[in-house]
Design a protein around this motif. Structure first.
Motif, PDB file in Angstrom:
ATOM      1  N   GLY A  37       0.838  -1.188   0.000  1.00 58.35           N
ATOM      2  CA  GLY A  37       0.000   0.000   0.000  1.00 58.35           C
ATOM      3  C   GLY A  37       0.877   1.243   0.000  1.00 58.35           C
ATOM      4  O   GLY A  37       2.005   1.220   0.487  1.00 58.35           O
ATOM      5  N   ALA A  38       0.370   2.315  -0.564  1.00 59.82           N
ATOM      6  CA  ALA A  38       1.110   3.573  -0.496  1.00 59.82           C
ATOM      7  C   ALA A  38       0.143   4.691  -0.098  1.00 59.82           C
ATOM      8  O   ALA A  38       0.458   5.539   0.715  1.00 59.82           O
ATOM      9  N   SER A  39      -1.062   4.612  -0.652  1.00 61.27           N
ATOM     10  CA  SER A  39      -2.112   5.577  -0.332  1.00 61.27           C
ATOM     11  C   SER A  39      -3.272   4.815   0.313  1.00 61.27           C
ATOM     12  O   SER A  39      -3.267   3.578   0.343  1.00 61.27           O
ATOM     13  N   LEU A  40      -4.290   5.545   0.778  1.00 56.58           N
ATOM     14  CA  LEU A  40      -5.463   4.875   1.345  1.00 56.58           C
ATOM     15  C   LEU A  40      -6.129   3.998   0.283  1.00 56.58           C
ATOM     16  O   LEU A  40      -6.534   2.867   0.547  1.00 56.58           O
ATOM     17  N   ARG A  41      -6.184   4.517  -0.944  1.00 59.47           N
ATOM     18  CA  ARG A  41      -6.756   3.736  -2.040  1.00 59.47           C
ATOM     19  C   ARG A  41      -5.905   2.482  -2.312  1.00 59.47           C
ATOM     20  O   ARG A  41      -6.424   1.385  -2.519  1.00 59.47           O
ATOM     21  N   GLY A  42      -4.582   2.658  -2.285  1.00 58.64           N
ATOM     22  CA  GLY A  42      -3.677   1.534  -2.530  1.00 58.64           C
ATOM     23  C   GLY A  42      -3.789   0.453  -1.459  1.00 58.64           C
ATOM     24  O   GLY A  42      -3.640  -0.740  -1.744  1.00 58.64           O
ATOM     25  N   ILE A  43      -4.045   0.860  -0.221  1.00 59.88           N
ATOM     26  CA  ILE A  43      -4.209  -0.101   0.869  1.00 59.88           C
ATOM     27  C   ILE A  43      -5.420  -0.998   0.592  1.00 59.88           C
ATOM     28  O   ILE A  43      -5.353  -2.224   0.699  1.00 59.88           O
ATOM     29  N   ALA A  58      -0.637  -8.773   1.325  1.00 65.15           N
ATOM     30  CA  ALA A  58      -0.802  -7.321   1.363  1.00 65.15           C
ATOM     31  C   ALA A  58       0.065  -6.690   2.442  1.00 65.15           C
ATOM     32  O   ALA A  58       0.295  -7.269   3.508  1.00 65.15           O
ATOM     33  N   ALA A  59       0.540  -5.480   2.149  1.00 66.14           N
ATOM     34  CA  ALA A  59       1.135  -4.629   3.174  1.00 66.14           C
ATOM     35  C   ALA A  59       0.211  -3.432   3.346  1.00 66.14           C
ATOM     36  O   ALA A  59      -0.390  -2.967   2.381  1.00 66.14           O
ATOM     37  N   VAL A  60       0.099  -2.975   4.588  1.00 66.89           N
ATOM     38  CA  VAL A  60      -0.774  -1.848   4.914  1.00 66.89           C
ATOM     39  C   VAL A  60       0.087  -0.682   5.378  1.00 66.89           C
ATOM     40  O   VAL A  60       0.792  -0.791   6.384  1.00 66.89           O
ATOM     41  N   GLY A  61       0.046   0.421   4.622  1.00 64.99           N
ATOM     42  CA  GLY A  61       0.838   1.571   5.058  1.00 64.99           C
ATOM     43  C   GLY A  61       0.639   2.752   4.140  1.00 64.99           C
ATOM     44  O   GLY A  61       0.191   2.590   3.008  1.00 64.99           O
ATOM     45  N   VAL A  62       0.992   3.933   4.649  1.00 64.96           N
ATOM     46  CA  VAL A  62       0.864   5.148   3.852  1.00 64.96           C
ATOM     47  C   VAL A  62       2.247   5.760   3.636  1.00 64.96           C
ATOM     48  O   VAL A  62       3.008   5.995   4.578  1.00 64.96           O
ATOM     49  N   HIS A  63       2.554   5.959   2.372  1.00 64.29           N
ATOM     50  CA  HIS A  63       3.816   6.530   1.892  1.00 64.29           C
ATOM     51  C   HIS A  63       3.988   7.958   2.432  1.00 64.29           C
ATOM     52  O   HIS A  63       2.992   8.674   2.589  1.00 64.29           O
ATOM     53  N   PRO A  64       5.228   8.388   2.680  1.00 65.05           N
ATOM     54  CA  PRO A  64       5.422   9.752   3.218  1.00 65.05           C
ATOM     55  C   PRO A  64       4.791  10.865   2.382  1.00 65.05           C
ATOM     56  O   PRO A  64       4.370  11.885   2.934  1.00 65.05           O
ATOM     57  N   ASP A  65       4.693  10.668   1.069  1.00 65.47           N
ATOM     58  CA  ASP A  65       4.068  11.694   0.206  1.00 65.47           C
ATOM     59  C   ASP A  65       2.580  11.839   0.467  1.00 65.47           C
ATOM     60  O   ASP A  65       1.960  12.796  -0.005  1.00 65.47           O
ATOM     61  N   GLU A  66       1.981  10.846   1.147  1.00 68.75           N
ATOM     62  CA  GLU A  66       0.513  10.803   1.273  1.00 68.75           C
ATOM     63  C   GLU A  66       0.031  10.962   2.711  1.00 68.75           C
ATOM     64  O   GLU A  66      -1.157  10.818   2.976  1.00 68.75           O
ATOM     65  N   VAL A  67       0.942  11.197   3.648  1.00 65.52           N
ATOM     66  CA  VAL A  67       0.537  11.168   5.066  1.00 65.52           C
ATOM     67  C   VAL A  67      -0.432  12.292   5.453  1.00 65.52           C
ATOM     68  O   VAL A  67      -1.093  12.199   6.495  1.00 65.52           O
ATOM     69  N   GLY A  68      -0.550  13.319   4.615  1.00 62.03           N
ATOM     70  CA  GLY A  68      -1.526  14.381   4.881  1.00 62.03           C
ATOM     71  C   GLY A  68      -2.950  13.863   4.931  1.00 62.03           C
ATOM     72  O   GLY A  68      -3.830  14.492   5.515  1.00 62.03           O
ATOM     73  N   ALA A  69      -3.180  12.685   4.329  1.00 55.39           N
ATOM     74  CA  ALA A  69      -4.524  12.092   4.307  1.00 55.39           C
ATOM     75  C   ALA A  69      -4.836  11.321   5.597  1.00 55.39           C
ATOM     76  O   ALA A  69      -5.957  10.835   5.768  1.00 55.39           O
ATOM     77  N   LEU A  70      -3.864  11.192   6.487  1.00 60.51           N
ATOM     78  CA  LEU A  70      -4.083  10.351   7.676  1.00 60.51           C
ATOM     79  C   LEU A  70      -4.699  11.113   8.840  1.00 60.51           C
ATOM     80  O   LEU A  70      -4.460  12.306   9.019  1.00 60.51           O
ATOM     81  N   ASP A  71      -5.493  10.405   9.611  1.00 57.87           N
ATOM     82  CA  ASP A  71      -6.022  10.917  10.874  1.00 57.87           C
ATOM     83  C   ASP A  71      -6.264   9.715  11.797  1.00 57.87           C
ATOM     84  O   ASP A  71      -5.995   8.575  11.404  1.00 57.87           O
ATOM     85  N   GLU A  72      -6.754   9.975  12.991  1.00 61.44           N
ATOM     86  CA  GLU A  72      -6.898   8.890  13.971  1.00 61.44           C
ATOM     87  C   GLU A  72      -7.838   7.784  13.485  1.00 61.44           C
ATOM     88  O   GLU A  72      -7.592   6.599  13.678  1.00 61.44           O
ATOM     89  N   GLU A  73      -8.916   8.212  12.842  1.00 65.74           N
ATOM     90  CA  GLU A  73      -9.917   7.241  12.394  1.00 65.74           C
ATOM     91  C   GLU A  73      -9.333   6.315  11.324  1.00 65.74           C
ATOM     92  O   GLU A  73      -9.540   5.100  11.336  1.00 65.74           O
ATOM     93  N   ARG A  74      -8.597   6.914  10.402  1.00 65.49           N
ATOM     94  CA  ARG A  74      -7.997   6.110   9.325  1.00 65.49           C
ATOM     95  C   ARG A  74      -6.898   5.201   9.873  1.00 65.49           C
ATOM     96  O   ARG A  74      -6.718   4.081   9.397  1.00 65.49           O
ATOM     97  N   LEU A  75      -6.216   5.697  10.884  1.00 69.00           N
ATOM     98  CA  LEU A  75      -5.195   4.846  11.511  1.00 69.00           C
ATOM     99  C   LEU A  75      -5.853   3.622  12.152  1.00 69.00           C
ATOM    100  O   LEU A  75      -5.350   2.504  12.035  1.00 69.00           O
TER     101      LEU A  75
END
Ligand SMILES: [Zn+2]
Length: 257
Positions: A37-43, A58-75
């Motif tokens: 995964g790299a983005s939420l969509r990619g996950i 599968a790997a679950v994770g957000v790439h450094p370029d995309e971390v602006g999309a993260l919040d507690e709920e998504r985590l």
């Protein structure tokens, strides 16, 4: 069997022929692929691929370029996905100071949070680091060393730094770049580090090995990478294939559970 430790088959570059291409994997000796995964969509897409194909994990994770999309709920949503049986890693996570798309403070903060997620869910990590070698190493050493280990994907630093990671229990991800004529440093890394710590990866659709450089990459090109590793190590292709596959199954140890 060949094991691709880092691929992006959800990428739109595969939209036209994804099924036909993936149907060729097992007959071609590609026995395992981790879709990262790299983005939420990619996950989400990685989970779907892992559900559909027995040899895809599968790997679950957000790439450094995309971390602006993260919040507690998504985590929290990511934590749930980490507990699914076909999720084998947290990634790709890390720091990217080349594109610098998100503020460095934010990149670090979410890198650390995702390292903690890996520890808490018992998963290895798959780390992306670009132009951020020292900060990546320092964060891993402080927040993750001695826990669930992982792979430094598309390794692009010195042999000395590779050895430091290996001492902390990590594996070095080697892909198409090792076949490039100008990849002197990476070739030296492969020569110097123990075979037991090398895994192969495509990062497809990117980074196709020579002589296919610039084309769309896929796991079917991995024999070119393994051939180069065998040559640098002075071993047979069969030995390089067996060792890198064994290493992948050791680091992604949930596959065997
Ligand atoms: Zn990647």
């Amino acid at each position: 069997m060949i094991f691709d430790t880092h691929a992006h088959y959800d990428d739109q570059a595969f939209d036209e022929d994804r099924e036909e291409l993936l149907a060729q994997m097992e007959p071609s000796g590609i026995g395992g692929i981790v879709n990262v995964g790299a983005s939420l969509r990619g996950i989400k897409a990685s989970q779907e691929l892992a559900e559909k194909y027995p040899f895809i994990y599968a790997a679950v994770g957000v790439h450094p370029d995309e971390v602006g999309a993260l919040d507690e709920e998504r985590l929290m949503w990511m934590y749930e996905l980490c507990r699914r049986p076909k999720t084998v890693a947290v990634g790709e996570i890390g720091l990217d100071y080349y594109w610098d798309k998100e503020a460095r403070g934010l990149q670090k903060q979410w890198f650390i949070r995702q390292l903690e997620m890996a520890k808490e869910t018992g998963l290895a990590v798959n780390v992306h680091s670009r132009e951020a070698a020292q900060d990546t190493f320092d964060i891993i050493k402080e927040h993750h060393a001695g826990t669930t280990g992982g792979i430094i994907h598309c390794f692009s630093s010195s042999a000395e730094l590779a050895m430091e990671y290996i001492k902390l229990g990590y594996y070095i991800g080697v892909g198409g770049v090792v076949t490039f004529k100008n990849a002197r440093v990476l070739k030296e890394v492969v020569e110097k580090i123990p075979l037991e710590r090398i895994v192969v990866e495509t990062d497809c659709p990117y980074l196709a090995p020579a002589p296919n450089r610039g084309k769309r990459n896929s796991s079917l090109y991995l024999p070119l990478v393994i051939g180069q590793i065998a040559q640098l190590k002075g071993i047979t292709v069969q030995e390089a294939e067996a060792a890198t596959c064994e290493n992948a199954l050791r680091v992604y140890n949930r596959i065997r559970q």
